[in-house]
Write an enzyme that holds these catalytic residues in place. Structure first.
Site, PDB file in Angstrom:
ATOM      1  N   SER A  20     -12.751 -10.014  -8.222  1.00 17.21           N
ATOM      2  CA  SER A  20     -11.307  -9.792  -8.378  1.00 17.21           C
ATOM      3  C   SER A  20     -10.952  -8.312  -8.265  1.00 17.21           C
ATOM      4  O   SER A  20     -10.087  -7.805  -8.968  1.00 17.21           O
ATOM      5  CB  SER A  20     -10.809 -10.377  -9.707  1.00 17.21           C
ATOM      6  OG  SER A  20     -11.399  -9.691 -10.797  1.00 17.21           O
ATOM      7  N   GLU A 127      -7.882  14.864   1.283  1.00 11.86           N
ATOM      8  CA  GLU A 127      -9.189  14.907   0.618  1.00 11.86           C
ATOM      9  C   GLU A 127     -10.200  15.450   1.604  1.00 11.86           C
ATOM     10  O   GLU A 127      -9.886  15.660   2.782  1.00 11.86           O
ATOM     11  CB  GLU A 127      -9.581  13.507   0.108  1.00 11.86           C
ATOM     12  CG  GLU A 127      -8.775  13.078  -1.106  1.00 11.86           C
ATOM     13  CD  GLU A 127      -9.113  11.684  -1.597  1.00 11.86           C
ATOM     14  OE1 GLU A 127      -9.466  11.555  -2.769  1.00 11.86           O
ATOM     15  OE2 GLU A 127      -9.012  10.725  -0.824  1.00 11.86           O
ATOM     16  N   HIS A 245     -20.911  11.098  -5.600  1.00 15.73           N
ATOM     17  CA  HIS A 245     -19.684  11.914  -5.627  1.00 15.73           C
ATOM     18  C   HIS A 245     -20.019  13.261  -6.252  1.00 15.73           C
ATOM     19  O   HIS A 245     -20.733  13.319  -7.257  1.00 15.73           O
ATOM     20  CB  HIS A 245     -18.603  11.188  -6.448  1.00 15.73           C
ATOM     21  CG  HIS A 245     -17.208  11.702  -6.204  1.00 15.73           C
ATOM     22  ND1 HIS A 245     -16.799  12.948  -6.620  1.00 15.73           N
ATOM     23  CD2 HIS A 245     -16.145  11.141  -5.585  1.00 15.73           C
ATOM     24  CE1 HIS A 245     -15.525  13.123  -6.267  1.00 15.73           C
ATOM     25  NE2 HIS A 245     -15.114  12.034  -5.628  1.00 15.73           N
ATOM     26  N   ARG A 292     -18.438  14.776   1.768  1.00 19.93           N
ATOM     27  CA  ARG A 292     -18.886  14.575   0.392  1.00 19.93           C
ATOM     28  C   ARG A 292     -20.387  14.804   0.199  1.00 19.93           C
ATOM     29  O   ARG A 292     -20.806  15.366  -0.810  1.00 19.93           O
ATOM     30  CB  ARG A 292     -18.515  13.132   0.014  1.00 19.93           C
ATOM     31  CG  ARG A 292     -18.468  12.875  -1.432  1.00 19.93           C
ATOM     32  CD  ARG A 292     -17.852  11.524  -1.680  1.00 19.93           C
ATOM     33  NE  ARG A 292     -16.396  11.578  -1.753  1.00 19.93           N
ATOM     34  CZ  ARG A 292     -15.640  10.524  -1.985  1.00 19.93           C
ATOM     35  NH1 ARG A 292     -16.192   9.339  -2.173  1.00 19.93           N
ATOM     36  NH2 ARG A 292     -14.323  10.631  -2.041  1.00 19.93           N
ATOM     37  N   HIS A 353     -21.710   6.819  -6.608  1.00 26.65           N
ATOM     38  CA  HIS A 353     -20.292   6.487  -6.515  1.00 26.65           C
ATOM     39  C   HIS A 353     -20.012   5.296  -5.614  1.00 26.65           C
ATOM     40  O   HIS A 353     -19.184   4.433  -5.939  1.00 26.65           O
ATOM     41  CB  HIS A 353     -19.552   7.721  -5.991  1.00 26.65           C
ATOM     42  CG  HIS A 353     -18.076   7.576  -5.870  1.00 26.65           C
ATOM     43  ND1 HIS A 353     -17.268   7.374  -6.966  1.00 26.65           N
ATOM     44  CD2 HIS A 353     -17.258   7.609  -4.796  1.00 26.65           C
ATOM     45  CE1 HIS A 353     -16.000   7.289  -6.567  1.00 26.65           C
ATOM     46  NE2 HIS A 353     -15.966   7.410  -5.248  1.00 26.65           N
ATOM     47  N   ARG A 388     -19.411   8.009   3.621  1.00 28.28           N
ATOM     48  CA  ARG A 388     -18.026   7.536   3.693  1.00 28.28           C
ATOM     49  C   ARG A 388     -17.024   8.680   3.573  1.00 28.28           C
ATOM     50  O   ARG A 388     -17.159   9.561   2.717  1.00 28.28           O
ATOM     51  CB  ARG A 388     -17.762   6.524   2.575  1.00 28.28           C
ATOM     52  CG  ARG A 388     -16.339   6.032   2.519  1.00 28.28           C
ATOM     53  CD  ARG A 388     -16.201   4.926   1.511  1.00 28.28           C
ATOM     54  NE  ARG A 388     -16.421   5.388   0.160  1.00 28.28           N
ATOM     55  CZ  ARG A 388     -15.464   5.808  -0.667  1.00 28.28           C
ATOM     56  NH1 ARG A 388     -14.202   5.839  -0.272  1.00 28.28           N
ATOM     57  NH2 ARG A 388     -15.765   6.184  -1.886  1.00 28.28           N
ATOM     58  N   LEU A 394     -10.779   1.800   0.164  1.00 24.44           N
ATOM     59  CA  LEU A 394      -9.670   0.885  -0.163  1.00 24.44           C
ATOM     60  C   LEU A 394      -9.044   0.345   1.114  1.00 24.44           C
ATOM     61  O   LEU A 394      -8.661  -0.819   1.193  1.00 24.44           O
ATOM     62  CB  LEU A 394      -8.627   1.595  -1.034  1.00 24.44           C
ATOM     63  CG  LEU A 394      -9.090   1.984  -2.443  1.00 24.44           C
ATOM     64  CD1 LEU A 394      -7.934   2.599  -3.231  1.00 24.44           C
ATOM     65  CD2 LEU A 394      -9.659   0.804  -3.205  1.00 24.44           C
TER      66      LEU A 394
END
Ligand code: FAD
Ligand code: SIN
Length: 546
Positions: A20, A127, A245, A292, A353, A388, A394
């Site tokens: 979920s 970012e 991260h 990153r 992360h 990534r 997202l």
């Protein structure tokens, strides 16, 4: 000794979604919108509804909007591929980027709000490794919470979608023709098992951060979907690529680390040592906004060099009113820890992360097993490559949830009726007998596993450390004598953590180069040709990886 229950219930659904988080919720809503399903839709979630990595997402979601003249899909595709260190799949990147505008507009229709300026225009942030401001955020730094809440509400209001909470998927039902026909679940509150037949099982079970001592991920990120799919025979991709991260809040040795969003650096914060001396220029000309993996290794290197537990993030250069308005969750959490981010440096250190590897899927969300689909962080679509790009996760969750729904519309979804012998024997493992099991010290077992992975298969790895990890993980397996039935959710999770840890370690051993988030001290160079790695239960797997 505990005698565990053996009640087995049976049910059937046209589509079952496991998880979920944002991927699972959005898939449920899109499938419901597009299909007329006679047996209905079920969303299963192992804790309370909505608890997920998604809920904690801060920075935002990539939005390449058609009317944003400063941006283009070409630019987003190029940034994603550069950050991915040669391993991103061009067609996947293009597909996801080109669907960004449509899914963001669709999220608005589902009641999701993004932050806007006084003229009602979207506020875009930046970012690391993005060449323009293209990230939408909500509630300042509470993007995940805001999207998750809106989608949870829509799913809960929808009469055609059933929800099971506190229910873990523990085994996929796969027949002798390698077709997935459903899933077996375990309810941690009632101790009941359930066999759910369905010809569309969609894994949206999220990431693996809990395999590591230090992580930004919540407790449920134990790699369940990946372990289930692997055991069921599905193809896995790029399992060695774990993203750490660079800036998780490092205080009091806390292992579950609160994230200090990359967007804080996007708004101008600098990394420095305790004296305020900035160091990123030594590592990359893009400094704090380098990809990153580079910033993480820079922080880690500074910590090793200076023998410290953290470096610092200096956000005092940002206007304090803007700082508190843009980052209300971060400033509140820091204040609770005695850090006023407008005046104090924030102690930060890397933490596990995100997982770039996972269940290999195509753009329809199809895995290598018919009837089994995977979306979101548990899937490996090839978007992220070896590293990534921030806020692409997202976006991938939403686009892939949308495309799996589109695909299901094009095929006939018949709930399976026949049970072949393979399926029967599989179900019998959970229902036939009362099993008596000794209680185990799960806290100690989990802590050992997390130490092994952090120390040996973490930010820097080598053959020596990886082999040591595999040896230790093997030993740990002998301390966890469970074949099928387990006592509780925690044990089922640990079984999955062991499987996925071994897979990560084994694939890290096989990749004899450094690329993106996978850094081998003994092979520091990047090979010219970028190759994905694959692994299945059947092929090339040492017998200790079960
Ligand atoms: P999740 O959101 O993790 O949901 C997984 C669901 O599956 C959960 O509900 C879980 O309970 C359930 N589940 C798991 N196993 C089982 C099982 N066996 N049975 C039943 N249910 C199960 N990405 C961005 O793009 N932008 C950001 O700003 C950003 N910030 C982040 C900040 C933090 C602190 C973290 C941890 C991650 C962040 N990420 C961000 C990454 C991003 O949030 C995740 O990759 C993404 O939300 C994953 O969504 P998902 O739906 O695939 O999985
Ligand atoms: C962050 O806000 O730094 C996390 C963004 C991401 O993981 O994409």
């Amino acid at each position: 000794m505990v005698n565990i229950g053996c009640i087995m219930k049976y049910s059937k659904y046209s589509a079952v979604i496991i998880g979920s988080g944002i991927a699972g919720l959005y898939a449920a809503l899109k499938i419901e919108q597009q299909l007329n399903l006679s047996d209905g839709i079920l969303v299963i979630t192992k804790s309370k509804f909505g608890e997920s990595n998604s809920f904690y997402a801060q920075g935002g979601i990539v939005a390449v909007m058609k009317d944003n003249k400063a941006d283009s899909t070409a630019s987003h595709i190029s940034d994603t591929i550069k950050a991915g260190a040669g391993l991103s799949e061009f067609n996947t990147v293009k597909f996801i980027s080109e669907h960004s505008d449509a899914v963001i507009k669709d999220l608005l229709k589902f009641g999701v709000e993004f932050d806007r300026d006084e003229n009602d225009n979207f506020c875009f942030t930046r970012e690391a490794a993005h060449s323009v401001r293209r990230i939408l955020h909500s509630g300042g730094d509470a993007t995940g919470r805001m999207i998750e809440k809106a989608l949870c509400k829509k799913v809960q209001e929808n009469e055609n979608i059933d929800i099971y909470e506190q229910t873990s998927a523990i085994e996929l039902i796969v027949n002798s023709k390698d077709e997935c026909r459903g899933v077996i679940t375990f309810n941690d509150e009632t101790q009941e098992y359930e066999t759910i037949y369905s010809s569309a099982v969609i894994l949206a079970t999220g990431g693996i951060g809990q395999l590591y001592k230090y992580t930004t991920n919540p407790a449920g990120a134990t790699g369940d979907g990946i372990a289930l799919a692997y055991r069921a025979g599905a193809l896995m991709q790029d399992m060695e690529f774990v993203q750490f991260h660079p800036t998780a809040l490092a205080i009091d040795g806390e292992e579950k680390r609160f994230l200090i969003s990359e967007a804080v650096r996007g708004e101008g914060a600098k990394l420095c040592d305790a004296d305020g001396v900035e160091f990123m220029a030594k590592y990359d000309e893009r400094k704090e906004l380098a990809p990153r993996d580079i910033v993480t290794r820079a922080n880690f290197n500074e910590m090793l060099k200076n023998n410290t537990d953290n470096v610092y993030l200096n956000a005092t250069c940002i206007d304090s009113q803007k700082l508190f308005r843009r980052f209300p969750t971060i400033s509140k959490k820091c204040m609770e820890c005695g850090i006023d981010i407008a005046h104090d440096f924030i102690p930060v250190a890397p933490a596990a992360h995100y997982f770039m590897g996972g269940i290999k899927t195509n753009l329809n969300g199809e895995t290598s097993l018919k009837g089994l689909y995977a979306i979101g962080e548990t899937a490996s679509t090839g978007l992220h490559g070896a590293n990534r790009l921030a806020s692409n996760s997202l976006l991938e969750c939403v686009v892939c949830a949308y495309s799996v729904a589109q695909y299901l519309k094009s095929i006939e979804l018949k709930t399976p009726k026949q049970i072949d012998e393979d399926i029967k024997s599989l179900i019998d493992r959970y229902s036939d007998e009362d099993v008596i099991l000794d209680e185990l010290d799960m806290g100690a077992l989990k802590s050992k596993l997390k130490d092994i992975m952090w120390d040996n298969v973490g930010i820097l790895r080598s053959e020596k450390t990886i082999l040591a990890a595999m040896e230790e993980l093997r030993k740990l397996r002998t301390e966890f004598p469970r074949a099928y039935k387990c006592l509780n959710r925690e044990e089922y999770e640990f079984k999955n953590m062991l499987t996925v840890s071994l897979l990560i370690a084994y694939c890290a051993l096989l990749r004899k180069e450094s690329r993106g988030a996978h850094y081998r001290l003994d092979y520091p160079n990047t090979k010219e040709e970028a190759m994905h790695s694959f692994i299945t239960r059947e092929e090339g797997v040492p017998d200790f990886v079960k």
